[in-house]
Enzyme design. Structure first.
Site, short mmCIF file in Angstrom:
data_model
loop_
_atom_site.label_atom_id
_atom_site.label_comp_id
_atom_site.label_asym_id
_atom_site.label_seq_id
_atom_site.Cartn_x
_atom_site.Cartn_y
_atom_site.Cartn_z
N ASP A 130 0.84 -1.21 0.00
CA ASP A 130 0.00 0.00 0.00
C ASP A 130 0.87 1.25 0.00
O ASP A 130 0.60 2.22 -0.72
CB ASP A 130 -0.99 0.01 1.18
CG ASP A 130 -0.41 -0.55 2.47
OD1 ASP A 130 0.70 -1.11 2.43
OD2 ASP A 130 -1.05 -0.42 3.52
N ASP B 273 1.36 -1.66 -13.94
CA ASP B 273 0.47 -0.80 -14.72
C ASP B 273 0.52 0.63 -14.19
O ASP B 273 0.51 1.59 -14.97
CB ASP B 273 -0.97 -1.31 -14.68
CG ASP B 273 -1.25 -2.28 -15.82
OD1 ASP B 273 -0.28 -2.72 -16.46
OD2 ASP B 273 -2.43 -2.59 -16.06
N ASP C 81 1.40 -7.14 -11.02
CA ASP C 81 0.41 -6.85 -12.06
C ASP C 81 -0.10 -5.42 -11.89
O ASP C 81 -0.13 -4.61 -12.83
CB ASP C 81 -0.74 -7.87 -11.91
CG ASP C 81 -1.73 -7.82 -13.04
OD1 ASP C 81 -1.50 -7.07 -14.00
OD2 ASP C 81 -2.76 -8.53 -12.97
#
Ligand code: NAD
Length: 358
Positions: free
Chosen positions: A223, A251, A247
């Site tokens: 986080d 991005d 993943d």
């Protein structure tokens, strides 16, 4: 060096951008005295059209017999209505699994010349950033035990995250080795304050870090990492993380560079043979118009030289040529921004500029 490279051009802009990368690699081979032997194989929609299958066995065999593989992109509206098993995208999972690729390397670099493309403020990006995300590709929650069962509130679905020491060590090694070729810093990202699998991940990474005393090692909760990527991306060199966290974070990292046509990637396994490809898709909207940005694929070729063939000087030469071409002000349409004073270059013109610098 004589090396065999399998070419999987695929669909849409795939053939144009792979042809550009091949021209650049040929130029490098000539300049540095190597021989690269390129052999094309079918993959994706064009393979369905020819053979009825997105990943013909001949393609798998050809890749297995090569020293490395360069992929363009697959897919397009023509094949969108086909069922799951014969969709072009199915070939991507198939080839990665056939080649045993468990490491995904995704650099996210913001070039000083393209600073305006980033959605981040100038004071954050300064003169650009350059980080590499090393994502575990074949384990974790995407491959764990899953299903439906009866739970406290009735029917529930579950997925499980499991990582073995072996899996953590091998992805960790890939990250430390990559860091040794870069700025020698690794940040491992986990959720060790909550997840048991992350606690084993962190313990294993710490132990592994002792084998790489030259590398500065830290860990960070996922986080916090998601925040730090937009707050101060320059702090990172190599990030190593699990399949799902990677993943999502990769991005996020590509978005903050602001230019999808610039980003390369590599998938690696136990052998030196890797699969190298741009992170973007087949861009059917611009296919065949000679306006695609070839740089992501050209830089994928540079990654191949660096990670599969240990040809670092040669990889540097490609990366420096791309830097120089951008510094000189050359742009394809996707990276031109709002500057109306520039005329966008096409795919083949941009390739020629890179070749000229090399
Ligand atoms: P996309 O990445 O193909 O395109 C998104 C947007 O970015 C489009 O406007 C496109 O024109 C632009 N773009 C992408 N690459 C560019 C480049 N090199 N130069 C200039 N502009 C570029 O994503 P999409 O539109 O969601 O998907 C199109 C097809 O690609 C779909 O069939 C999808 O399944 C497939 N796909 C394949 C891969 C792959 O082969 N690895 C990855 C993602 C998507």
């Amino acid at each position: 060096m004589e090396l065999k490279i399998a070419l999987l051009k695929g669909d849409g802009i795939g053939p144009e951008i792979v042809d550009s990368a091949v021209m650049v690699l040929e130029k490098i081979a000539k300049k540095f005295g190597h021989t690269f032997i390129f052999t094309p194989y079918l993959i994706g929609g064009c393979a369905i059209d020819e053979t009825g299958m997105p990943l013909p066995q001949e393609t798998v065999d050809g890749c297995m017999a090569s020293d490395s593989v360069l992929l363009g992109a697959v897919g397009g509206p023509k094949w969108d209505s086909l069922g799951g098993d014969v969709r072009p995208e199915k070939a991507l999972l198939g080839i990665r699994s056939a080649l045993g690729l468990y490491t995904n390397l995704r650099p996210a670099k913001l070039y000083p010349a393209l600073r305006n493309a980033s959605p981040l403020k100038d004071e954050i990006v300064g003169d650009g950033f350059d980080l590499l995300i090393v994502r575990e590709l074949t384990g974790g929650i995407y491959f764990g035990e899953r299903g439906l069962r009866e739970g406290r509130f009735g029917t529930e679905a579950f997925d499980t995250e499991a990582y073995s020491i072996t899996e953590i060590e091998r992805i960790g090694k890939a990250a430390f080795e990559a860091a040794m070729k870069r700025r020698k810093s690794v940040c491992s990202i986990d959720k060790a304050n909550v997840l048991e699998s992350s606690r084993l991940w962190r313990k294993t990474m710490h132990e592994l870090s002792e084998q790489y005393p030259e590398v500065h090692y830290t860990d960070m909760l996922v986080d916090n990492a998601a925040m730090q990527l937009v707050r101060d991306p320059k702090q990172f060199d190599v990030i190593v993380t699990s399949n799902m966290f990677g993943d999502i974070l990769s991005d996020e990292a590509s978005q903050i560079t602001g230019s999808i046509g610039m980003l390369a990637s590599a998938s690696l396994g136990a052998s030196k043979r890797g699969l190298y490809e741009p992170i973007h898709g087949s861009a059917p909207d611009i296919a065949g118009k000679d306006i695609a940005n070839p740089i992501a694929t050209v830089l994928s070729g540079a990654m191949m030289l660096r990670y599969s063939f240990d040809l670092n000087k040669e990889a540097d030469a490609i990366e420096a040529a791309v830097d120089r071409v951008l510094e000189e002000g050359h742009r394809t349409a996707d990276i031109i921004g709002t500057d109306k004073s520039r005329t966008p270059l096409g795919c083949s013109e941009m390739t020629k500029k890179i070749l000229k610098v090399i």
